[in-house]
Design a protein around this motif. Structure first.
Motif, short mmCIF file in Angstrom:
data_model
loop_
_atom_site.label_atom_id
_atom_site.label_comp_id
_atom_site.label_asym_id
_atom_site.label_seq_id
_atom_site.Cartn_x
_atom_site.Cartn_y
_atom_site.Cartn_z
N VAL A 211 23.97 6.14 -4.36
CA VAL A 211 23.06 6.40 -3.24
C VAL A 211 23.06 5.17 -2.33
N VAL A 212 23.19 3.99 -2.93
CA VAL A 212 23.43 2.77 -2.14
C VAL A 212 24.70 2.09 -2.68
N ASP A 213 25.31 1.28 -1.82
CA ASP A 213 26.55 0.59 -2.22
C ASP A 213 26.26 -0.78 -2.81
N GLY A 214 25.04 -1.24 -2.62
CA GLY A 214 24.72 -2.55 -3.14
C GLY A 214 23.26 -2.90 -2.89
N ALA A 215 22.90 -4.11 -3.26
CA ALA A 215 21.53 -4.58 -3.06
C ALA A 215 21.60 -6.09 -2.89
N GLU A 216 20.44 -6.73 -2.86
CA GLU A 216 20.45 -8.20 -2.75
C GLU A 216 19.29 -8.73 -3.56
N ASN A 217 19.57 -9.77 -4.31
CA ASN A 217 18.52 -10.38 -5.13
C ASN A 217 19.01 -11.69 -5.72
N ASN A 218 18.13 -12.32 -6.51
CA ASN A 218 18.49 -13.59 -7.17
C ASN A 218 19.24 -13.31 -8.48
N PRO A 219 19.96 -14.29 -9.02
CA PRO A 219 20.70 -14.06 -10.26
C PRO A 219 19.82 -13.60 -11.45
N PRO A 220 18.62 -14.17 -11.66
CA PRO A 220 17.80 -13.68 -12.77
C PRO A 220 17.49 -12.19 -12.71
N THR A 221 17.27 -11.67 -11.49
CA THR A 221 16.98 -10.23 -11.36
C THR A 221 18.23 -9.41 -11.64
N LEU A 222 19.36 -9.87 -11.10
CA LEU A 222 20.63 -9.17 -11.32
C LEU A 222 20.87 -8.99 -12.82
N LEU A 223 20.51 -10.03 -13.58
CA LEU A 223 20.70 -9.98 -15.03
C LEU A 223 19.61 -9.15 -15.72
N ALA A 224 18.35 -9.51 -15.48
CA ALA A 224 17.25 -8.91 -16.23
C ALA A 224 17.11 -7.41 -15.99
N GLN A 225 17.52 -6.96 -14.79
CA GLN A 225 17.39 -5.53 -14.48
C GLN A 225 18.68 -4.76 -14.75
N ASN A 226 19.65 -5.45 -15.34
CA ASN A 226 20.94 -4.83 -15.68
C ASN A 226 21.75 -4.31 -14.50
N HIS A 227 21.42 -4.73 -13.29
CA HIS A 227 22.18 -4.26 -12.13
C HIS A 227 23.63 -4.75 -12.19
N TYR A 228 23.86 -5.84 -12.87
CA TYR A 228 25.22 -6.41 -12.95
C TYR A 228 26.17 -5.48 -13.70
N THR A 229 25.63 -4.54 -14.46
CA THR A 229 26.53 -3.62 -15.18
C THR A 229 27.17 -2.64 -14.19
N VAL A 230 26.55 -2.50 -13.01
CA VAL A 230 27.09 -1.60 -12.00
C VAL A 230 27.77 -2.39 -10.87
N SER A 231 27.11 -3.46 -10.41
CA SER A 231 27.63 -4.25 -9.28
C SER A 231 28.11 -5.59 -9.79
N LYS A 232 29.42 -5.79 -9.72
CA LYS A 232 30.00 -6.97 -10.38
C LYS A 232 30.39 -8.10 -9.43
N VAL A 233 30.19 -7.90 -8.12
CA VAL A 233 30.55 -8.99 -7.20
C VAL A 233 29.29 -9.49 -6.49
N TYR A 234 29.04 -10.79 -6.65
CA TYR A 234 27.82 -11.41 -6.13
C TYR A 234 28.23 -12.39 -5.03
N SER A 235 27.95 -12.02 -3.78
CA SER A 235 28.40 -12.83 -2.65
C SER A 235 27.26 -13.73 -2.16
N LEU A 236 27.54 -15.02 -2.06
CA LEU A 236 26.49 -16.01 -1.80
C LEU A 236 26.11 -16.11 -0.32
N THR A 237 25.46 -15.05 0.15
CA THR A 237 25.02 -14.97 1.54
C THR A 237 23.76 -15.82 1.77
#
Ligand code: BDP
Length: 331
Positions: A211-237
């Motif tokens: 439904v979305v192609d991505g999101a934006e957040n801090n590394p702790p959230t990416l890990l704790a909410q398991n979003h990294y299992t779906v989105s594997k590229v973290y661009s340092l914007t």
């Protein structure tokens, strides 16, 4: 206790836990349990800091007041948590300033892209006079029905998706989830993507189903909410550095003694500082774990994103010019 007294005591406890207030009269020493809520799981720095504050509160009041934590979105997303705290169904809500912007407009100064130079700058601002003024302003804002107790850290937000986003052109046609606040949708649109406002509680499945192609957040959230299992590229914007806050139900607050209010204020300041130590440790670990799980951390052209978001700062910042100047001058 006689049966009748037992029933009375039971009713008083039920009432007390409903309102978060001690029952009056002979039962003034009745134990109260304040409900606290957070979107993150147990062990996450924001959650842990409130759990520790609860233990201190319990010790300081000889068990008269304690805190029960409802983590991991058990009580819904942040919008729902704010509403529950406003009516007194919940006492402590730990939320992002992003979610409070629509409640107290002035707070949107902190929600503007690239308003802080870096995390150290943000910390100076929230710890100092501007931070204190904002806690007061939030507590007194007409209709807020919340007492702002303290700030917490939330690092820097970067974009994550299935592909790298290093420059505005990479975002073309991409739907990126943003927090529910028009300012963030405008920010993402200015950055080159399509901002989609969505509750945090809907995000994991939205990422999974596309439904979305991505999101934006801090590394702790990416890990704790398991979003990294779906989105594997973290661009340092690095486009947003948004502090978190924890607020207390004004309805419950108004029924507290001056002593209890002062105790809560003191413990809140301690929680603010303690969360920071927890945050620094957890952030470092999160980055290591994410990389070990195959997440790629990709550098991005921050200057290009800064330039692209200038119209957002112009639009939203105009009415806060004096305050933004004070933020810039905070060294
Ligand atoms: C996280 C915050 C959380 C927000 C979430 C979001 O800790 O409070 O709900 O972002 O993006 O960093 O909604």
């Amino acid at each position: 206790m006689k049966r009748r007294d037992l029933i009375r005591a039971g009713a008083a406890t039920a009432l007390a836990s409903l309102s978060g207030l001690p029952a009056g009269g002979a039962l003034a020493q009745q134990k109260v349990v304040w409900k606290a809520s957070d979107v993150h799981p147990l062990g996450y720095p924001t959650v842990e800091a409130i759990v520790r504050m609860g233990k201190k509160l319990e010790a300081a009041t000889n068990g008269r007041i304690s805190i029960q934590m409802f983590p991991a979105m058990q009580l819904g997303g942040e919008k729902e948590m704010i509403e529950q705290a406003q009516v007194g169904a919940l006492q402590i809500a730990r939320i992002s300033v992003g979610a409070m912007g629509p409640v107290v407009d002035d707070l949107n100064v902190f929600n503007m892209p690239f308003v802080f130079r870096d995390e150290a700058h943000m910390r100076k601002v929230i710890d100092g006079p501007i931070g204190n003024e904002f806690l007061e302003r939030m507590s007194n804002a007409p209709g807020s029905r919340l007492i702002a107790l303290g700030w917490m850290d939330s690092g820097t937000r970067n974009i994550y998706a299935k592909k790298a986003v290093t420059a505005p052109a990479d975002l073309k046609g991409m739907k990126i989830r943003m927090m529910g606040n028009p300012l963030f949708v405008d920010t993402m649109n200015a950055m080159g993507g399509n901002g989609v406002a969505m509750g945090f509680n809907e995000l994991y499945s939205a990422l999974q189903t596309g439904v979305v192609d991505g999101a934006e957040n801090n590394p702790p959230t990416l890990l704790a909410q398991n979003h990294y299992t779906v989105s594997k590229v973290y661009s340092l914007t690095g486009h947003l550095i948004i502090p978190e806050i924890f607020v207390f139900s004004k309805r419950t607050w108004d029924g507290l003694s001056k002593e209890d209010q002062a105790l809560l204020r003191k413990l809140s300041r301690e929680a603010q500082m303690e969360q920071r130590t927890l945050w620094d440790a957890y952030s470092g670990e999160a980055e290591t774990k994410l990389k070990a799980a195959g997440v790629q951390f990709v550098p991005a052209d921050k200057a290009a994103f800064y330039k692209a978001t200038q119209p957002v700062r112009d639009k939203y910042g105009a009415k806060y010019a004096a305050l933004i100047k004070r933020i810039e001058e905070t060294k």
